[in-house]
Each structure stands twice: as structure tokens, then as C-alpha cells.
Enzyme design. Structure first.
Site, short mmCIF file in Angstrom:
data_model
loop_
_atom_site.label_atom_id
_atom_site.label_comp_id
_atom_site.label_asym_id
_atom_site.label_seq_id
_atom_site.Cartn_x
_atom_site.Cartn_y
_atom_site.Cartn_z
N GLU A 245 69.21 -16.43 -10.54
CA GLU A 245 70.54 -16.15 -9.99
C GLU A 245 70.69 -14.70 -9.56
O GLU A 245 70.08 -13.80 -10.15
CB GLU A 245 71.59 -16.39 -11.08
CG GLU A 245 71.87 -17.82 -11.35
CD GLU A 245 72.95 -17.97 -12.40
OE1 GLU A 245 72.78 -18.86 -13.25
OE2 GLU A 245 73.93 -17.21 -12.40
N CYS B 194 73.72 -7.86 -7.87
CA CYS B 194 73.14 -7.95 -9.21
C CYS B 194 71.90 -8.84 -9.13
O CYS B 194 71.98 -9.99 -8.73
CB CYS B 194 74.19 -8.55 -10.14
SG CYS B 194 73.59 -8.92 -11.78
N CYS C 126 64.50 -15.24 -20.27
CA CYS C 126 64.44 -14.02 -21.07
C CYS C 126 64.01 -14.33 -22.49
O CYS C 126 64.55 -15.21 -23.15
CB CYS C 126 65.78 -13.29 -21.08
SG CYS C 126 65.65 -11.65 -21.82
N CYS D 67 69.09 -12.80 -27.03
CA CYS D 67 70.42 -12.44 -27.54
C CYS D 67 71.24 -13.72 -27.68
O CYS D 67 71.21 -14.58 -26.80
CB CYS D 67 71.11 -11.47 -26.58
SG CYS D 67 70.11 -10.03 -26.23
N CYS E 229 73.95 -14.99 -24.93
CA CYS E 229 73.53 -14.97 -23.52
C CYS E 229 72.88 -16.30 -23.12
O CYS E 229 71.97 -16.78 -23.81
CB CYS E 229 72.56 -13.81 -23.32
SG CYS E 229 71.81 -13.79 -21.69
N GLY F 289 67.06 -11.89 -17.26
CA GLY F 289 65.83 -11.22 -17.66
C GLY F 289 66.01 -9.79 -18.11
O GLY F 289 67.06 -9.19 -17.97
N GLU F 290 64.92 -9.25 -18.68
CA GLU F 290 64.91 -7.88 -19.20
C GLU F 290 64.02 -7.04 -18.28
O GLU F 290 62.78 -7.14 -18.35
CB GLU F 290 64.39 -7.92 -20.65
CG GLU F 290 64.12 -6.57 -21.27
CD GLU F 290 65.23 -5.56 -21.08
OE1 GLU F 290 66.36 -5.78 -21.55
OE2 GLU F 290 64.97 -4.52 -20.45
N SER G 213 69.69 -2.24 -16.26
CA SER G 213 70.33 -2.55 -17.54
C SER G 213 69.30 -3.10 -18.51
O SER G 213 68.53 -4.00 -18.18
CB SER G 213 71.44 -3.58 -17.32
OG SER G 213 71.99 -4.01 -18.55
N SER H 116 72.71 -2.23 -23.16
CA SER H 116 73.56 -3.23 -23.80
C SER H 116 73.59 -2.94 -25.29
O SER H 116 72.67 -3.32 -26.01
CB SER H 116 73.02 -4.63 -23.52
OG SER H 116 72.97 -4.83 -22.12
N ASN I 109 76.54 -3.43 -27.48
CA ASN I 109 77.16 -4.69 -27.93
C ASN I 109 77.62 -4.78 -29.38
O ASN I 109 78.25 -5.76 -29.77
CB ASN I 109 76.23 -5.89 -27.65
CG ASN I 109 76.06 -6.14 -26.16
OD1 ASN I 109 76.87 -5.67 -25.37
ND2 ASN I 109 75.02 -6.82 -25.78
N ASN J 157 81.92 -14.06 -21.97
CA ASN J 157 82.06 -15.26 -21.14
C ASN J 157 81.66 -16.47 -21.94
O ASN J 157 80.50 -16.61 -22.32
CB ASN J 157 81.09 -15.17 -19.96
CG ASN J 157 81.78 -14.66 -18.74
OD1 ASN J 157 82.59 -15.36 -18.15
ND2 ASN J 157 81.46 -13.43 -18.41
N CYS K 112 75.84 -14.20 -15.35
CA CYS K 112 74.55 -14.48 -14.73
C CYS K 112 73.70 -15.33 -15.67
O CYS K 112 73.60 -15.02 -16.85
CB CYS K 112 73.84 -13.17 -14.39
SG CYS K 112 73.14 -13.22 -12.74
N1 SAH Z 1 68.51 -7.90 -20.12
C1 SAH Z 1 69.33 -6.85 -19.66
C2 SAH Z 1 70.03 -7.14 -18.34
C3 SAH Z 1 70.57 -8.53 -18.16
S1 SAH Z 1 71.93 -8.98 -19.22
C4 SAH Z 1 70.35 -6.46 -20.72
O1 SAH Z 1 70.49 -7.18 -21.71
O2 SAH Z 1 70.99 -5.43 -20.55
C5 SAH Z 1 73.27 -8.10 -18.42
C6 SAH Z 1 74.51 -7.92 -19.27
O3 SAH Z 1 75.19 -9.18 -19.48
C7 SAH Z 1 74.22 -7.37 -20.66
O4 SAH Z 1 75.03 -6.23 -20.90
C8 SAH Z 1 74.62 -8.49 -21.58
O5 SAH Z 1 75.07 -7.96 -22.82
C9 SAH Z 1 75.70 -9.21 -20.79
N2 SAH Z 1 75.94 -10.59 -21.18
C10 SAH Z 1 75.02 -11.53 -21.46
N3 SAH Z 1 75.63 -12.70 -21.78
C11 SAH Z 1 76.96 -12.49 -21.70
C12 SAH Z 1 78.11 -13.31 -21.92
N4 SAH Z 1 78.00 -14.59 -22.29
N5 SAH Z 1 79.33 -12.76 -21.74
C13 SAH Z 1 79.44 -11.47 -21.36
N6 SAH Z 1 78.40 -10.65 -21.14
C14 SAH Z 1 77.16 -11.15 -21.31
FE1 SF4 Z 2 67.83 -11.16 -22.16
FE2 SF4 Z 2 69.77 -9.40 -21.47
FE3 SF4 Z 2 70.35 -12.00 -22.00
FE4 SF4 Z 2 69.63 -10.39 -23.99
S1 SF4 Z 2 71.48 -10.17 -22.72
S2 SF4 Z 2 68.86 -12.48 -23.65
S3 SF4 Z 2 68.11 -9.10 -22.99
S4 SF4 Z 2 69.12 -11.23 -20.33
#
Ligand code: SAH
Ligand code: SF4
Length: 367
Positions: A93, A106, A113, A117, A120, A162-163, A190, A213, A215, A289, A334
């Protein structure tokens, strides 16, 4: 998959060498490079090149980009979410975000990934392979072409699936190609806090902006929702951020997903302010979200709770941006579009799903 070399996989210096070996005279190679800077996806459009040069190129190389599978109707703020199919069938995406005076795209860096987390959707569906530079650039060029925004006005954020720092070499090649069109200060990477990647990023001559991130305000809770904390402890992450060389006038971004009743209290805001004290940083608070694939105790806080959290940060001297959305936060969601498709195609034995258009109404407000 084809054996042809995708020219978008090559960093600028390597591209010049490779083209020089196949295309002559030198000015012809330069013309090809100029078309590539414009993000074209076919040799046929390179109309200032003789046909035989174009066929010679097509025998060895490709400039293919990922195929757009679906795109959502523009949300009320103009955001459009794209679902791409890669040559091997993987789906990823990207999001187009014409928010305020900044137009951003984005991008995804991996087709899944492994960091896992718990909040996510991308993490929920698990690891996916690294994207090639051509696949990362292809998302950018395809969306830029469709949306007809001048290249120089674009901002790029690696905040999709992804990371990015676990796909470091391909990321660096992608950055080098992007920089032919876009200034490094318009690009943001990020990360969930991959320490070796942050150290490597710090060594680059032309560094993108860094978003982390975080969090959670403490190690225990961060480890609960971000298991990677066990490998790269929060204290070491904060130390690496304090060492990170920031260009004058730049800030890093601390991302903080707000989970109702978990990390959104006044005390949590005070603890977060303390944790990041001394950093040149602003906080991006992202209301969680919700998604059917994620733990059901995870909820988005009410607007009142979000306000209280943000006000507390501001009172503690922190600059904050919040993405407010009545519907879904299209950027942070995403992975959810693909998530829906994967879940559905598992349920229907692999039949693809046509994605219904989404409506999201959101506003970005700054303090
Ligand atoms: N892997 C990298 C970049 C992709 S995630 C990272 O973790 O930073 C991008 C952002 O989306 C991160 O800040 C993550 O904390 C946030 N994110 C992931 N799932 C989410 C959700 N369900 N609601 C809100 N933010 C979310
Ligand atoms: Fe991967 Fe970023 Fe999602 Fe964590 S928040 S699982 S590092 S994409």
C-alpha cells in the site's frame, strides 16, 4: 519474474556506468537518465531516442513499476490510498496525502513486517520480503504521475508497510534516486527503533528526516506493544537519538499512537515530555486506528482524552501535531487495505476482493 535489470534498482553513479556500457554516444545515455529522473515506466515514451537504441535497452533492461490494483476515492481531505501488485504477486500500500500546504506520498518499504508491533495490521500479517528500489520508487512515480504534482513539490515519507531500516541498502539507493528530484529535507524515514540502522543513517552525507515510533512512555509498556524493545531497549534508543546529527533547523518526529486507557493519561503525557526532553523533536500524536484484526481492547481515545493528552504535552513545553480523523486516519491505516484483502481472500479461498471506496474525514491541526 523477468531476468532483465530494472534501471530503477541502480543508484545514480551505477546507472551512469551501466548505461555507458550499452548506449552510445554518451549524450544518448544522458537522455535515458533524464527520462528516468522523470519517472517514466516504458522505453517507448523516450521519443528523443532512435528506435534501435530503445530496442537495445529493452533487450537488457526494464523500467517496470508496480501495477495499481485499486485506489480509493479521494477522502474529504483529498487523500487517496493505493493498493499495488508486485511482479511476484505481493501486495503493498501507499498513500497520497495532499494535506495543507504539503503534498506527501507515504511509501511501503517491505511487503509485510517482522517487527510485530501488536497495534499494527502490517505486523499482524507478519514478515514480508524487502522491496527493491524499483518497487519503492515505482510507488512514488506512479502516484506522482497520476496526481500530476510537480516532482519538486513532493514530500516522501517511509511510513507505509514495513520497517525501512531493516531494508537499509535498498532504502539508501532509493533515497539517492529520489534526491535527484527532491531535497533530503523533504524525505522522512520512520522507524520502530532499529539501532544499527539509526547508526548507519547518522553516517550518511545526505540524511532524510528521522521519525521514531516511540508509542509508550516507558520501557515496560513499550515492550508490551513493541516487542522489538527487548532487542533494542528504550534507553539505548533515546541515547542514539540524542547522538543523531541533525541539520540546523530540523526536528526529529516522535510518533506516539494513542491507545485509550493504555498510554493516554496525563501522567503518560508528562512522562513522554520527560523522556524526550532535550531532543530537537516534535511529537506526532496518532489516535489509534481500530481494525478487526487487532486486539479488541485497543481503542481510539475520545477527542476529549486526546485534547487532554496534547494539552499536557504543550504545557510541558512539547510541540505537538495531531492527526484527527472522524473516519480513519488514512496514513496510519497503512496495511489495513491489504489486510482486508488478505483476510477476505483467505476466507474465499483466494478470490480477489474489489475494494470498496473509503470515506475518511479528517483535519490536521497544529499548535
Ligand atoms: N515500521 C515503521 C514505519 C511504518 S509504521 C515504524 O514503525 O515507524 C508507521 C506508523 O504507523 C508508526 O508510527 C506506527 O506506530 C503507526 N501505526 C501502526 N499501526 C497503527 C494503528 N493501528 N493506528 C495508528 N497508528 C498506527
Ligand atoms: Fe512494522 Fe512499523 Fe507496523 Fe511495527 S508499526 S509492525 S515496525 S510496520
Amino acid at each position: 519474474m523477468s531476468d532483465l535489470i530494472n534501471l530503477y534498482d541502480l543508484a545514480p553513479a551505477q546507472l551512469e556506468r551501466t548505461l555507458g556500457e550499452v548506449v552510445s554516444p554518451a549524450f544518448r545515455a544522458k537522455q535515458v537518465a533524464e527520462w528516468l529522473h522523470r519517472g517514466v515506466d516504458s522505453f517507448d515514451v523516450m521519443t528523443n531516442l532512435p528506435k534501435d537504441v530503445r530496442s537495445a535497452l529493452a533487450e537488457k533492461f526494464t523500467v517496470a513499476q508496480p501495477e495499481v490494483l485499486t485506489r480509493t476515492e479521494p477522502a474529504s481531505d483529498g487523500s487517496v490510498k493505493y493498493l499495488f501488485r508486485l511482479a511476484d504477486g505481493n501486495r503493498i500500500e501507499s498513500v497520497f496525502m495532499p494535506i495543507g500546504d504539503r503534498t506527501s506520498i507515504c511509501l511501503s518499504s517491505q511487503a509485510g513486517c517482522a517487527v510485530g508491533c501488536t497495534f499494527c495490521v502490517t505486523g499482524f500479517f507478519g514478515a514480508g520480503r524487502n522491496l527493491t528500489p524499483a518497487e519503492m520508487l515505482g510507488q512514488f512515480f506512479t502516484i506522482q504521475r497520476e496526481q500530476q504534482i510537480p516532482m519538486e513539490q513532493m514530500n516522501v515519507v517511509f511510513m507505509g508497510m514495513g520497517e525501512p531500516l531493516l531494508n537499509f541498502d535498498n532504502l539508501v539507493t532509493t533515497l539517492d534516486v529520489l534526491y535527484t528530484n527532491i531535497a533530503p529535507r523533504r524525505v522522512t524515514v520512520s522507524t520502530s527503533g532499529i539501532l544499527p540502522g539509526i547508526e548507519e543513517l547518522a553516517k550518511l552525507d545526505r540524511r532524510p528526516n528521522l521519525a521514531i515510533s516511540v508509542n509508550a512512555p516507558d520501557r515496560k509498556r513499550r515492550e508490551e506493544i513493541m516487542p522489538i524493545t527487548a532487542k533494542y531497549p528504550l534507553e539505548r534508543l533515546m541515547a542514539a537519538l540524542r547522538r543523531f546529527p541533525l541539520e540546523k533547523g530540523r526536528d526529529m518526529t516522535i510518533e506516539y499512537v494513542l491507545l485509550a486507557g493504555y498510554n493516554d493519561s496525563t501522567q503518560d503525557a508528562v512522562a513522554l515530555a520527560k523522556l524526550i526532553r532535550g531532543l530537537h523533536a516534535k511529537v506526532n500524536a496518532i489516535p489509534f486506528n481500530e481494525d478487526a484484526n487487532l486486539p479488541q481492547w485497543m481503542k481510539r481515545p475520545s477527542d476529549r482524552e486526546i485534547d487532554r493528552f496534547v494539552d499536557t504535552l504543550v504545557r510541558n513545553g512539547v510541540r505537538v501535531t495531531v492527526r484527527r480523523s472522524k473516519g480513519r486516519d488514512i496514513a496510519a491505516a497503512c496495511g489495513q487495505l491489504r489486510g482486508k484483502e488478505v483476510a477476505k481472500s483467505r476466507a474465499t479461498g483466494g478470490r480477489p476482493l474489489r475494494t470498496a471506496s473509503e470515506s475518511a474525514s479528517e483535519a490536521d491541526w497544529r499548535r
